[in-house]
Design a protein around this motif. Structure first.
Motif, PDB file in Angstrom:
ATOM      1  N   ALA A 100      15.686  14.091 -22.311  1.00  0.00           N
ATOM      2  CA  ALA A 100      14.589  13.812 -21.381  1.00  0.00           C
ATOM      3  C   ALA A 100      15.128  13.363 -20.029  1.00  0.00           C
ATOM      4  CB  ALA A 100      13.675  12.741 -21.962  1.00  0.00           C
ATOM      5  N   LEU A 101      14.493  13.873 -18.982  1.00  0.00           N
ATOM      6  CA  LEU A 101      14.794  13.482 -17.610  1.00  0.00           C
ATOM      7  C   LEU A 101      13.505  12.987 -16.974  1.00  0.00           C
ATOM      8  CD1 LEU A 101      16.942  16.609 -16.693  1.00  0.00           C
ATOM      9  CD2 LEU A 101      17.812  14.269 -16.901  1.00  0.00           C
ATOM     10  N   ASP A 102      13.535  11.778 -16.447  1.00  0.00           N
ATOM     11  CA  ASP A 102      12.323  11.147 -15.920  1.00  0.00           C
ATOM     12  C   ASP A 102      12.243  11.359 -14.411  1.00  0.00           C
ATOM     13  OD1 ASP A 102      10.094   9.671 -15.442  1.00  0.00           O
ATOM     14  OD2 ASP A 102      10.922   7.751 -16.111  1.00  0.00           O
ATOM     15  N   ALA A 103      11.241  12.165 -13.976  1.00  0.00           N
ATOM     16  CA  ALA A 103      11.048  12.421 -12.543  1.00  0.00           C
ATOM     17  C   ALA A 103       9.958  11.537 -11.949  1.00  0.00           C
ATOM     18  CB  ALA A 103      10.703  13.899 -12.322  1.00  0.00           C
ATOM     19  N   THR A 104       9.568  10.469 -12.660  1.00  0.00           N
ATOM     20  CA  THR A 104       8.560   9.553 -12.121  1.00  0.00           C
ATOM     21  C   THR A 104       8.998   9.048 -10.748  1.00  0.00           C
ATOM     22  OG1 THR A 104       7.958   8.819 -14.345  1.00  0.00           O
ATOM     23  CG2 THR A 104       7.311   7.401 -12.518  1.00  0.00           C
ATOM     24  N   CYS A 105       8.086   9.110  -9.780  1.00  0.00           N
ATOM     25  CA  CYS A 105       8.390   8.570  -8.447  1.00  0.00           C
ATOM     26  C   CYS A 105       8.778   7.101  -8.574  1.00  0.00           C
ATOM     27  CB  CYS A 105       7.182   8.724  -7.535  1.00  0.00           C
ATOM     28  SG  CYS A 105       7.395   7.893  -5.939  1.00  0.00           S
ATOM     29  N   PRO A 106       9.868   6.664  -7.949  1.00  0.00           N
ATOM     30  CA  PRO A 106      10.258   5.250  -8.023  1.00  0.00           C
ATOM     31  C   PRO A 106       9.167   4.287  -7.562  1.00  0.00           C
ATOM     32  CG  PRO A 106      12.074   6.559  -7.173  1.00  0.00           C
ATOM     33  CD  PRO A 106      10.891   7.484  -7.260  1.00  0.00           C
ATOM     34  N   LEU A 107       8.280   4.736  -6.673  1.00  0.00           N
ATOM     35  CA  LEU A 107       7.206   3.852  -6.220  1.00  0.00           C
ATOM     36  C   LEU A 107       6.108   3.724  -7.268  1.00  0.00           C
ATOM     37  CD1 LEU A 107       7.038   4.861  -2.460  1.00  0.00           C
ATOM     38  CD2 LEU A 107       8.289   2.983  -3.533  1.00  0.00           C
ATOM     39  N   VAL A 108       5.955   4.747  -8.111  1.00  0.00           N
ATOM     40  CA  VAL A 108       5.053   4.633  -9.265  1.00  0.00           C
ATOM     41  C   VAL A 108       5.694   3.720 -10.317  1.00  0.00           C
ATOM     42  CG1 VAL A 108       3.943   5.897 -11.152  1.00  0.00           C
ATOM     43  CG2 VAL A 108       3.978   6.874  -8.843  1.00  0.00           C
ATOM     44  N   SER A 109       7.006   3.892 -10.517  1.00  0.00           N
ATOM     45  CA  SER A 109       7.714   3.015 -11.472  1.00  0.00           C
ATOM     46  C   SER A 109       7.593   1.550 -11.056  1.00  0.00           C
ATOM     47  CB  SER A 109       9.191   3.414 -11.561  1.00  0.00           C
ATOM     48  OG  SER A 109       9.332   4.714 -12.095  1.00  0.00           O
ATOM     49  N   LYS A 110       7.574   1.297  -9.749  1.00  0.00           N
ATOM     50  CA  LYS A 110       7.398  -0.076  -9.249  1.00  0.00           C
ATOM     51  C   LYS A 110       6.064  -0.655  -9.731  1.00  0.00           C
ATOM     52  CE  LYS A 110       5.826  -0.977  -5.028  1.00  0.00           C
ATOM     53  NZ  LYS A 110       4.794  -2.019  -5.099  1.00  0.00           N
ATOM     54  N   VAL A 111       5.013   0.158  -9.675  1.00  0.00           N
ATOM     55  CA  VAL A 111       3.700  -0.294 -10.144  1.00  0.00           C
ATOM     56  C   VAL A 111       3.753  -0.575 -11.646  1.00  0.00           C
ATOM     57  CG1 VAL A 111       1.265   0.321 -10.384  1.00  0.00           C
ATOM     58  CG2 VAL A 111       2.504   0.924  -8.292  1.00  0.00           C
ATOM     59  N   HIS A 112       4.456   0.294 -12.394  1.00  0.00           N
ATOM     60  CA  HIS A 112       4.600   0.074 -13.836  1.00  0.00           C
ATOM     61  C   HIS A 112       5.249  -1.282 -14.115  1.00  0.00           C
ATOM     62  CE1 HIS A 112       4.640   4.686 -14.865  1.00  0.00           C
ATOM     63  NE2 HIS A 112       3.509   4.272 -14.315  1.00  0.00           N
ATOM     64  N   ARG A 113       6.342  -1.579 -13.402  1.00  0.00           N
ATOM     65  CA  ARG A 113       7.058  -2.842 -13.633  1.00  0.00           C
ATOM     66  C   ARG A 113       6.194  -4.039 -13.230  1.00  0.00           C
ATOM     67  NH1 ARG A 113       9.462   1.056 -15.028  1.00  0.00           N
ATOM     68  NH2 ARG A 113       8.037   0.578 -16.738  1.00  0.00           N
ATOM     69  N   GLU A 114       5.423  -3.893 -12.149  1.00  0.00           N
ATOM     70  CA  GLU A 114       4.495  -4.952 -11.732  1.00  0.00           C
ATOM     71  C   GLU A 114       3.494  -5.251 -12.844  1.00  0.00           C
ATOM     72  OE1 GLU A 114       2.472  -3.631  -8.295  1.00  0.00           O
ATOM     73  OE2 GLU A 114       3.952  -4.401  -6.903  1.00  0.00           O
ATOM     74  N   ALA A 115       2.914  -4.189 -13.385  1.00  0.00           N
ATOM     75  CA  ALA A 115       1.927  -4.361 -14.452  1.00  0.00           C
ATOM     76  C   ALA A 115       2.545  -5.090 -15.642  1.00  0.00           C
ATOM     77  CB  ALA A 115       1.364  -3.009 -14.871  1.00  0.00           C
ATOM     78  N   GLU A 116       3.775  -4.715 -15.968  1.00  0.00           N
ATOM     79  CA  GLU A 116       4.449  -5.379 -17.098  1.00  0.00           C
ATOM     80  C   GLU A 116       4.692  -6.858 -16.808  1.00  0.00           C
ATOM     81  OE1 GLU A 116       7.077  -1.760 -19.026  1.00  0.00           O
ATOM     82  OE2 GLU A 116       7.881  -2.848 -17.305  1.00  0.00           O
ATOM     83  N   ARG A 117       5.074  -7.196 -15.570  1.00  0.00           N
ATOM     84  CA  ARG A 117       5.315  -8.592 -15.223  1.00  0.00           C
ATOM     85  C   ARG A 117       4.024  -9.411 -15.305  1.00  0.00           C
ATOM     86  NH1 ARG A 117       9.064  -6.287 -11.538  1.00  0.00           N
ATOM     87  NH2 ARG A 117       7.510  -6.237  -9.868  1.00  0.00           N
ATOM     88  N   HIS A 118       2.942  -8.851 -14.785  1.00  0.00           N
ATOM     89  CA  HIS A 118       1.660  -9.552 -14.874  1.00  0.00           C
ATOM     90  C   HIS A 118       1.273  -9.785 -16.335  1.00  0.00           C
ATOM     91  CE1 HIS A 118       0.817  -9.675 -10.658  1.00  0.00           C
ATOM     92  NE2 HIS A 118       0.712  -8.357 -10.509  1.00  0.00           N
ATOM     93  N   PHE A 119       1.442  -8.769 -17.147  1.00  0.00           N
ATOM     94  CA  PHE A 119       1.082  -8.868 -18.565  1.00  0.00           C
ATOM     95  C   PHE A 119       1.931  -9.942 -19.254  1.00  0.00           C
ATOM     96  CE2 PHE A 119       1.571  -7.404 -23.019  1.00  0.00           C
ATOM     97  CZ  PHE A 119       0.249  -7.470 -23.416  1.00  0.00           C
ATOM     98  N   ALA A 120       3.220  -9.962 -18.912  1.00  0.00           N
ATOM     99  CA  ALA A 120       4.116 -10.952 -19.513  1.00  0.00           C
ATOM    100  C   ALA A 120       3.723 -12.376 -19.129  1.00  0.00           C
ATOM    101  CB  ALA A 120       5.558 -10.680 -19.087  1.00  0.00           C
ATOM    102  N   ARG A 121       3.048 -12.528 -17.995  1.00  0.00           N
ATOM    103  CA  ARG A 121       2.595 -13.851 -17.553  1.00  0.00           C
ATOM    104  C   ARG A 121       1.191 -14.168 -18.043  1.00  0.00           C
ATOM    105  NH1 ARG A 121       5.064 -12.640 -11.554  1.00  0.00           N
ATOM    106  NH2 ARG A 121       7.223 -13.141 -12.087  1.00  0.00           N
TER     107      ARG A 121
END
Length: 320
Positions: A100-121
């Motif tokens: 697998a090769l992930d072509a997700t835009c890094p700026l979309v990945s940023k939103v993913h990581r933000e969502a995970e951080r909020h959820f973790a809090r």
């Protein structure tokens, strides 16, 4: 010598327009996988929302599928689209040992990581976006079911009822209208004063710049704005909306020059032309060529920002 038999038409060419760094990277990932591994290279969903791009990659040997179960266990590469995918997709690929090769835009990945951080809090997330869009599906799919509530518009922001007693945060799809999103955020902040937001704007630089360029050409008197892009491209559809709100009497979305009737500009003195972030410049040139069959064009570029963003290819395709 200009052709005096054709009426003159001033064309304001928006800058920036067309490909953004995330789209450029996604296409290069498919092309580089084909170069290194040969055909076929499988791609889950349209790599970007543009049929011209998709068909060009198909001619090179890319095979587009909707789901992983359409891909045989033959060791061929599979690319995830620029819009991002739910976590369940790479997990399923890993279970099958797919390359697998992930072509997700890094700026979309940023939103993913933000969502995970909020959820973790311990926060419940309100995601501003459009139901059914692949990016929204991917972002919601980063977290367990029920952890994210989608907010589609201002009216929905006024009525949405998130779970009570849980801190809130908001994130947004990267390709929304800047002005619409600001209005939705203002409503959420009024209703939920303690809501947490992103450290940095989620709407990407390319969406922001392209909308600013459209506002600039509308302000310079464009009576009609032509947007080159696909009807399923969120950022392209938003450009057509922004053009009308910014003062253009009309805006149209076309996929390429062949689909444009140049008579649409009859009676206009000045029109604007732009392209969504997934539309290549060759399609803008096609539209200009089609308009030139009916008008003598005087083209002026209206540049509101210079873009120098470049995203590196993933590790699996790092330089040899």
């Amino acid at each position: 010598m200009p052709d005096e038999t054709k009426p003159r038409l001033n064309v304001l060419l928006a800058g920036p327009r067309g490909f953004c760094a995330g789209v450029d990277r996604a296409i290069k990932i498919v092309e580089e996988a084909l170069r290194r591994h040969g055909a076929p290279v499988y791609v889950r969903h349209e790599i970007v929302h543009n049929r011209f791009v998709v068909e060009s990659l198909e001619r090179q040997g890319a095979v587009f599928v909707e789901e992983l179960d359409e891909i045989p266990d033959d060791g061929r590469p599979v690319v995830f689209s620029a819009h991002g995918v739910p976590k369940a997709v790479p997990e399923a690929a890993a279970k099958r040992n797919l390359f697998a090769l992930d072509a997700t835009c890094p700026l979309v990945s940023k939103v993913h990581r933000e969502a995970e951080r909020h959820f973790a809090r311990g926060r419940h997330i309100l995601l501003i976006g459009h139901a059914g869009h692949p990016e929204v599906i991917g972002t919601m799919g980063q977290l367990p079911p029920g952890a994210v509530t989608l907010v589609e518009d201002a009216a929905h922001a006024e009525t949405v009822e998130p779970p009570s007693g849980i801190p809130l945060a908001y994130t947004t799809q990267t390709t929304l209208s800047v002005d619409d999103t600001a209005g939705i955020v203002a409503i959420l902040q009024r209703r939920f004063p303690e809501i947490a937001g992103p450290a940095k704007e989620d709407i990407c630089y390319a969406t922001t710049n392209r909308q600013a360029a459209v506002k600039a050409i509308a302000a310079k008197g464009a009576e009609l704005v032509i947007v080159v892009g696909a009807p399923n491209s969120s950022n392209s559809v938003r450009l057509a909306e922004v053009a009308k709100r910014a003062g253009a009497a009309r805006s149209v979305l076309v996929q390429r020059g062949a689909a444009l009737d140049p008579a649409i500009a009859d009676g206009c003195t000045t029109i604007g032309l732009t392209a969504g972030a997934s539309a290549p410049e060759v399609l803008v040139e096609e539209v200009l060529a089609k308009l030139a069959t009916r008008f003598t064009l005087v083209v002026e570029e209206v540049v509101v920002a210079e873009e120098k963003v470049v995203f590196r290819l993933p590790a699996g395709l790092a330089a040899e």
